[in-house]
Design an enzyme around this catalytic site. Sequence first.
Site, PDB file in Angstrom:
ATOM      1  N   ASP A 167      74.922 -45.877 -43.838  1.00  0.00           N
ATOM      2  CA  ASP A 167      73.629 -45.081 -43.819  1.00  0.00           C
ATOM      3  C   ASP A 167      72.470 -45.436 -44.738  1.00  0.00           C
ATOM      4  O   ASP A 167      71.406 -44.861 -44.784  1.00  0.00           O
ATOM      5  CB  ASP A 167      74.243 -43.539 -43.938  1.00  0.00           C
ATOM      6  CG  ASP A 167      73.157 -42.751 -43.253  1.00  0.00           C
ATOM      7  OD1 ASP A 167      72.608 -43.025 -42.373  1.00  0.00           O
ATOM      8  OD2 ASP A 167      73.227 -41.488 -43.542  1.00  0.00           O
TER       9      ASP A 167
ATOM     10  N   GLU B  16      69.464 -35.370 -43.397  1.00  0.00           N
ATOM     11  CA  GLU B  16      68.943 -35.571 -44.824  1.00  0.00           C
ATOM     12  C   GLU B  16      68.201 -36.891 -45.123  1.00  0.00           C
ATOM     13  O   GLU B  16      67.314 -36.987 -45.893  1.00  0.00           O
ATOM     14  CB  GLU B  16      70.229 -35.663 -45.768  1.00  0.00           C
ATOM     15  CG  GLU B  16      70.916 -37.160 -45.985  1.00  0.00           C
ATOM     16  CD  GLU B  16      71.503 -37.712 -44.652  1.00  0.00           C
ATOM     17  OE1 GLU B  16      71.472 -39.003 -44.273  1.00  0.00           O
ATOM     18  OE2 GLU B  16      71.758 -36.719 -43.939  1.00  0.00           O
TER      19      GLU B  16
ATOM     20  N   ARG C 256      65.729 -37.914 -43.267  1.00  0.00           N
ATOM     21  CA  ARG C 256      64.171 -37.762 -43.116  1.00  0.00           C
ATOM     22  C   ARG C 256      63.650 -36.914 -44.241  1.00  0.00           C
ATOM     23  O   ARG C 256      62.577 -36.885 -44.854  1.00  0.00           O
ATOM     24  CB  ARG C 256      64.061 -36.709 -41.762  1.00  0.00           C
ATOM     25  CG  ARG C 256      64.636 -35.507 -41.721  1.00  0.00           C
ATOM     26  CD  ARG C 256      64.818 -34.881 -40.569  1.00  0.00           C
ATOM     27  NE  ARG C 256      65.893 -35.680 -39.723  1.00  0.00           N
ATOM     28  CZ  ARG C 256      66.105 -35.266 -38.575  1.00  0.00           C
ATOM     29  NH1 ARG C 256      65.486 -34.241 -37.805  1.00  0.00           N
ATOM     30  NH2 ARG C 256      67.138 -35.955 -37.935  1.00  0.00           N
TER      31      ARG C 256
ATOM     32  N   LYS D 216      65.378 -45.910 -45.709  1.00  0.00           N
ATOM     33  CA  LYS D 216      66.507 -45.016 -46.251  1.00  0.00           C
ATOM     34  C   LYS D 216      67.886 -45.628 -46.708  1.00  0.00           C
ATOM     35  O   LYS D 216      68.408 -46.685 -46.087  1.00  0.00           O
ATOM     36  CB  LYS D 216      66.721 -44.133 -44.937  1.00  0.00           C
ATOM     37  CG  LYS D 216      67.970 -43.301 -45.173  1.00  0.00           C
ATOM     38  CD  LYS D 216      68.428 -42.694 -43.817  1.00  0.00           C
ATOM     39  CE  LYS D 216      69.855 -41.870 -43.656  1.00  0.00           C
ATOM     40  NZ  LYS D 216      70.242 -41.378 -42.279  1.00  0.00           N
TER      41      LYS D 216
ATOM     42  N   LYS E 235      80.205 -33.891 -41.532  1.00  0.00           N
ATOM     43  CA  LYS E 235      80.639 -34.490 -40.401  1.00  0.00           C
ATOM     44  C   LYS E 235      82.080 -34.530 -39.795  1.00  0.00           C
ATOM     45  O   LYS E 235      82.756 -34.210 -40.911  1.00  0.00           O
ATOM     46  CB  LYS E 235      80.106 -35.976 -40.634  1.00  0.00           C
ATOM     47  CG  LYS E 235      78.675 -36.244 -40.783  1.00  0.00           C
ATOM     48  CD  LYS E 235      78.620 -37.760 -41.024  1.00  0.00           C
ATOM     49  CE  LYS E 235      77.129 -38.169 -41.352  1.00  0.00           C
ATOM     50  NZ  LYS E 235      76.287 -37.992 -39.895  1.00  0.00           N
TER      51      LYS E 235
END
Length: 504
Positions: A288, A349, A351, A265, A277
Amino acid sequence: MEITLDTRALPAIEADALVTYAFDQEKPVEGLLALLDEAAGGALTKLAASGELTGKMLESTLVHFPQGLAAQRLLVMGAGKKAKFGTAELRRIAGAAVRFLKSRQVKRVAFLAREGDRSAAAAQAIAEGMILANFDSDKYKTDKKPGGEIVSAALAGWDESTRAEADLGLARGRIIAESQNFARELGNEPSNRLTPRMLAGRAAEMAHEAGLAVEILDEKKMEELKMGALLSVAQGSAEPPRMIIITYTPEKLLPGAPVLGLVGKAITFDTGGISIKPANDMEKMKYDMCGGAAMIGAMRAIATLKPSCKVIGVIPSSENMPGGRAQKPGDVQFSMLGKSIEVINTDAEGRMVLADGIAYAKQLGCTHLVDAATLTGAVVVALASINVGVFGSDQPFTDQLLTSAKVAGEKMWQLPVDDDYRELIKSGIADIQNVGAGKGGGAITAAMFLKEFTGDTPWIHLDIAGTAWQDDVKPWNAKGATGVAVRTLVDLAVKFGSNGSSAK
């Protein structure tokens, strides 16, 4: 950092500092330390008698200008209990020694392995520890603190009869640690300096230098491939997404041989989208993409170590932004496999992009899959920032990865993906929903979502949300991106290639 092997006798080793270690026991000055103590005029015995040198883990005892040694300093690191000592501890104390000394403007270090610790694995662990510790997350500082980096290091304690093993471990440790640092550098990059397109460019540049094949899919190609899950995450951003494919192919590839797929990812910034968030700590959401960075770093090392199996890295990359075109809670999206997904929370998001990444890796011929992602806060609740969460559909394959994690010194803990959890991601209007219903089990339901796209392919999911970023400086490591999972994945790939029967 340049690292070499020094097989000279201890008194002749020249360095700004000679480093070794003592064990936590009644008499810490024994064995090789007794020889050093004699050369240093009994300084270590005196320090042990005063209680300053005990051998407790990560304790540091520094002796200046020891008599009888060419080194200007002698640093003795605490190694803890001998019964619990292994390559993981050796790696850690080598790193702690480097960070202790670099803050004192030391430039040249020699690390002396104790008796019994002169194998290829030990040399690799020491090299990894030193190179990883020499890394700092201060790339954009214009007034960097004095001290800088250790310029050169030597491994000591080996002789000519064991040189071949030491050289092998040293070379392997260097490429793996440098590749982990490459992943850390990517993870530390601010999102304005590492958009999906920029990440694709950095990955392509690395692949070309390493001799790997690389392909970058743009948004038009994704549309052709019907990657609706990935595109739905990207649609709220002005920055277009990219899918990065890096391929290593061995010189001799047997027909029907297993192919390892590494899917990471790479959300270069995650606001959470419409399900935005909180502002507190949102600046860290540049990290991320650390799952993707780990896969890129692993592929860099694999290119040099050359396992006998084919390995394909697939890195779906996007931003997750709350723009006017952003997907909304309640939307239904279709993945590359045609599976419909009800979007309950746009902050789930990762996944979504992995769903299409996993599907595409299978389409490319991967027979075994490992994905890594900063996926859930729930895994932090379960395992804090100590263990990576591991989920697997095939136990022998999962056991193989867990064995590699132990060898690599990376803490990982397996969690369940029982069929009962499948009920929690059922949707009333689509095939599945992107978050679990009810309370609890968030890391597991996220894994169950990914499992929907793996079919019968042996698959492992690594949730690195708690371990990919380090808020504080550790004695052996700088704060920031950790590059977690790179060492484990490289060990897995090498052994996967050399022992195909364990990967079937």
